[in-house]
Design a protein around this motif. Structure first.
Motif, short mmCIF file in Angstrom:
data_model
loop_
_atom_site.label_atom_id
_atom_site.label_comp_id
_atom_site.label_asym_id
_atom_site.label_seq_id
_atom_site.Cartn_x
_atom_site.Cartn_y
_atom_site.Cartn_z
N GLU A 228 -71.10 -52.36 -66.79
CA GLU A 228 -70.91 -53.02 -68.75
C GLU A 228 -70.25 -52.73 -69.81
O GLU A 228 -69.98 -52.46 -70.82
CB GLU A 228 -72.41 -54.19 -68.31
N ASN A 232 -67.20 -51.72 -72.95
CA ASN A 232 -66.98 -52.46 -74.49
C ASN A 232 -66.20 -51.55 -74.97
O ASN A 232 -65.96 -51.56 -75.74
CB ASN A 232 -68.88 -51.96 -75.08
N ASP A 233 -66.21 -50.03 -74.31
CA ASP A 233 -65.57 -48.67 -75.33
C ASP A 233 -64.28 -49.16 -74.46
O ASP A 233 -63.05 -49.24 -75.76
CB ASP A 233 -66.22 -47.79 -74.23
N GLU A 235 -62.67 -52.18 -74.34
CA GLU A 235 -62.51 -53.28 -75.18
C GLU A 235 -62.03 -52.20 -76.74
O GLU A 235 -61.28 -53.08 -77.47
CB GLU A 235 -63.12 -53.99 -75.63
#
Length: 461
Positions: A228, A232-233, A235
């Motif tokens: 998860e 983020n990285d 995105e």
């Protein structure tokens, strides 16, 4: 008197012939440069261009994806760097026109009128309408070298424009396939996160049934949280890639809808090296050569500064002022003259300028040789990266296939007969994710290498 005139003409002819050997009239030619590498380049330039080679293909033949082609068209129409490069060509062309017009006489019209007052008495009006013509005779090549320097400056600006154009085309393609790869990686990570979350729940169920220990559940949850976090990285990288593409298209930052399945067709390019004739087609190489030519003519101009300038002048007009007397009606007047201006006390400055020009010409030669070697290295790197990426793709495809089988097998063994451990399940799932991610990355590396190769061969027409 005739003998003296003939002697003067002979002396002038001998003087001009001697000056010709000094180089002030010579034209730039790479074959005259004392460099084996530049001589090889000069021979390559003479050869006919093969329009079927990869670098000489039009960009529409290389990038056939309709959506990508539309983005490239928009970038070429709107990009500020390319617009500035085009304006540099316009500036150089205007300067060239000015250099060509310097061969023509300059004409100036300066009408004037005067009247004076003394002891409360006004004099009569005096006026003149003079037309002055000045024509510099280009005996010693000053104007000629300036014109030739302006010509190569325009060619250098054109080569720079082509280099910027090629860079923009490659940049848009790089961003396009980078966004597609990141989107594919994001989809994979999200799907993996869903599957891993289900796996965590399975671990919990097995723990409740007494078939799994607490540490297995905890490690499985930790791996889920790691996946998860990696989303983020991805995105963030995707957001930056979208902004980069927006800047290339000269638009406000926005998200571009590029399918994750977008893939660049990869032709078979089998070669160990690239001929000099293909490197000579690169716009940055041509621009570097034009910089050498410009320095060559600057050196010629510095040599020409040692010799006199010859100018012919003519004045004609209409005036009522003849000497100190004012005449009415006015009369026409004509004056002819010639002047020879020779530098007498600036020889030291001219020597210094010539030495500086020679040093700058050597610098330009060094830069040109380095540009040729750098171009060869760029192409070699792109070729090697492309070929090795294709080989790696084949190995990774087999690895992903086997890793997927390994995950299915370990899950079955854990759930049905308990003959394996949770650690083997975690390891198999991690290996599969790593192989799938490496596959996406390698596919992107192959596309980027192909785009770099196209750009490094001067593509983008």
């Amino acid at each position: 008197m005739r003998i003296n005139n003939i002697s003067l003409l002979l002396a002038a002819s001998l003087s001009v012939s001697a000056l010709s050997s000094c180089g002030i009239y010579s034209t730039y030619n790479p074959e005259k440069v004392n460099s084996a590498l530049v001589n090889e380049y000069a021979e390559a330039v003479k050869q006919e261009t093969d329009e079927t080679t990869f670098g000489n293909l039009k960009w529409q033949q290389v990038f056939t994806d309709p959506q990508l082609a539309d983005l490239i068209e928009r970038a070429l129409a709107n990009n500020k760097d390319l617009n500035n490069a085009k304006l540099n060509v316009d500036i150089a062309h205007a300067q060239l026109k000015g250099a060509r017009l310097s061969y023509l006489p300059s004409v100036a019209l300066a009408p004037n009128a005067n009247r004076s007052r003394m002891l409360n008495n006004w004099s009569e009006w005096s006026y003149s309408l003079p037309l002055a013509v000045n024509w510099e005779i280009d005996i010693f090549g000053k104007l000629r070298n300036n014109r030739r320097g302006a010509e190569v400056a325009e060619m250098q600006a054109q080569a720079y424009e082509q280099a910027v154009r090629s860079q923009i085309i490659a940049g848009v393609a790089q961003c396009y396939y980078t966004i597609a790869a990141l989107q594919s990686q994001l989809d994979l990570s999200r799907e993996t996160a869903v599957l891993w979350k289900q796996s965590v729940q399975t671990m919990r169920d097995l723990k409740e049934a007494g078939r799994m220990r607490e540490n297995a559940v905890v490690q499985s949850e930790a791996q889920y949280f790691s996946i998860e976090a990696s989303i983020n990285d991805i995105e963030m990288s995707l957001h930056e890639a979208n902004n980069t593409l927006s800047l290339l298209l000269n638009t406000m930052p926005q998200k571009w809808s590029i399918p994750a399945s977008a893939n660049l067709n990869q032709p078979a390019i089998a070669r160990s090296s690239v001929p000099m004739v293909e490197l000579a087609a690169r716009p940055d190489v041509r621009a570097s050569e034009m910089a050498l030519a410009s320095a060559f003519y600057a050196t010629n101009s510095a040599r020409a500064a040692f010799y006199p300038s010859l100018a012919i002048t003519a004045n004609a007009g209409f005036t009522n002022l003849i000497g100190s007397a004012i005449m009415n009606p006015a009369e026409w007047f004509v004056q002819l003259g010639a002047s020879l201006t020779a530098p007498l006390f600036s020889r030291g400055q001219n020597i210094a300028r010539l030495e500086a020009a020679k040093a700058q010409q050597k610098q330009a030669l060094n830069n040109f040789e380095y540009a040729l070697m750098s171009a060869a290295a760029d192409v070699s790197d792109a070729l090697t990266t492309y070929e090795k990426s294709l080989e790696k793709q084949a190995w990774l495809a087999q690895q992903v296939e086997n890793m997927a089988k390994a995950v299915d097998i370990t899950n079955e063994l854990l759930l049905f007969d308990g003959s394996t451990t949770y650690l083997e399940v975690l390891t198999a799932q991690q290996n599969l994710l790593g192989a799938q991610t490496a596959q996406i990355t390698t596919n992107l590396a192959a596309s980027r290498a192909l785009i770099n190769l196209y750009q490094n061969l001067g593509g983008g027409r």
